[in-house]
Scaffold this motif. Structure first.
Motif, short mmCIF file in Angstrom:
data_model
loop_
_atom_site.label_atom_id
_atom_site.label_comp_id
_atom_site.label_asym_id
_atom_site.label_seq_id
_atom_site.Cartn_x
_atom_site.Cartn_y
_atom_site.Cartn_z
N LYS A 24 0.68 -1.12 -0.35
CA LYS A 24 -0.26 -0.42 0.29
C LYS A 24 1.17 1.00 -0.11
N ALA A 25 1.80 1.26 0.58
CA ALA A 25 2.99 2.57 0.75
C ALA A 25 3.53 2.95 -0.77
N THR A 26 3.53 1.75 -1.72
CA THR A 26 3.62 2.03 -3.14
C THR A 26 2.91 3.51 -3.55
N THR A 27 3.68 3.68 -5.01
CA THR A 27 2.67 4.54 -6.01
C THR A 27 1.76 3.20 -6.62
N ALA A 28 0.46 4.21 -6.91
CA ALA A 28 0.00 2.85 -7.65
C ALA A 28 -0.10 1.93 -7.98
#
Length: 238
Positions: free
Chosen positions: A133-137
């Motif tokens: 979840k903490a990475t870009t989409a």
């Protein structure tokens, strides 16, 4: 009316107008919650749900109409290198701490997410879904598919995390007495990627530059660690 709502151009114009309205609200109020992305999500989501007719029938023209904006995300992300280039002198003596902090941040982010899902009774699939979840989409979607998560749900969770970070991160960091602009940017970019970075660019040039750097390095570190880390966590917790 049905014909009007079925046109992709309608939704493109609506998206741009609502986002611009969100910018105006932010500039006028200065409230942390008045983030243009959040305003756009709430308003457009409400419109899609409340208009008469089938929601699914409006999603197709909405997606088609906003494809151009999705395409522009790539050049916009690359353009984040410009403020970083202007702040390169601030990396001196900071590189080792930066790398260590980002790796630790990835471990804490993934580990806490998976553990929280398990604590609340979620299954293994949900644990795998929230891990990136903490990475870009775009990166989160690809990683989710690789580790047998649900990519669409991962994207929704990641965007929600980005919006929350954009709203809360500067205030929380101030409460925690984090004053260094580099540290503030790194922390925000590591948890709320592009949306948080756009907020930090408004806060301070150095914060925006380091947030963009953190966003990219977090995606890289997560891509390297996640395929090994998630199976290990799942075995320990399930």
């Amino acid at each position: 009316m049905s014909w009007f709502l079925a046109q992709p151009l309608t939704w493109l114009v609506a998206t741009l107008l609502v986002y611009r309205g969100g910018c105006a609200v932010r500039d006028r109020t200065g409230h942390p919650a008045a983030q243009p992305v959040l305003v756009a999500v709430v308003v457009l989501g409400a419109v899609l749900v409340l208009l008469p007719g089938d929601v699914a029938s409006r999603l197709a023209p909405f997606v088609e109409g906003t494809q151009g904006l999705v395409f522009l995300l790539g050049p916009a992300t690359v353009a984040l290198a410009v403020p970083l280039h202007r702040q390169l002198h601030r990396l001196r003596g900071y590189l080792l701490g930066l790398v260590v902090s980002l790796v630790v941040g990835v471990l804490v982010s993934v580990g806490s997410s998976v553990a929280l899902v398990r604590l609340l009774g979620g299954d293994e699939t949900l644990m795998r879904t929230v891990a990136p979840k903490a990475t870009t989409a775009p990166v989160a979607i690809a990683l989710s598919g690789t580790i047998q998560g649900i990519p669409a749900l991962t994207a929704a969770i990641g965007i929600s995390a980005g919006i929350l970070g954009a709203v809360a991160a500067p205030t929380v960091l101030t409460w925690l007495r984090v004053r260094d602009h580099r540290a503030r940017g790194l922390a925000t970019g590591a948890v709320s990627h592009g949306i948080g970075t756009s907020r930090m660019l408004l806060e301070h040039p150095t914060e925006g530059a380091f947030s963009g750097l953190s966003m990219g390095l977090t995606a890289l570190a997560t891509s390297a660690l996640l395929p090994v880390l998630v199976p290990l966590l799942v075995r320990l917790l399930v």
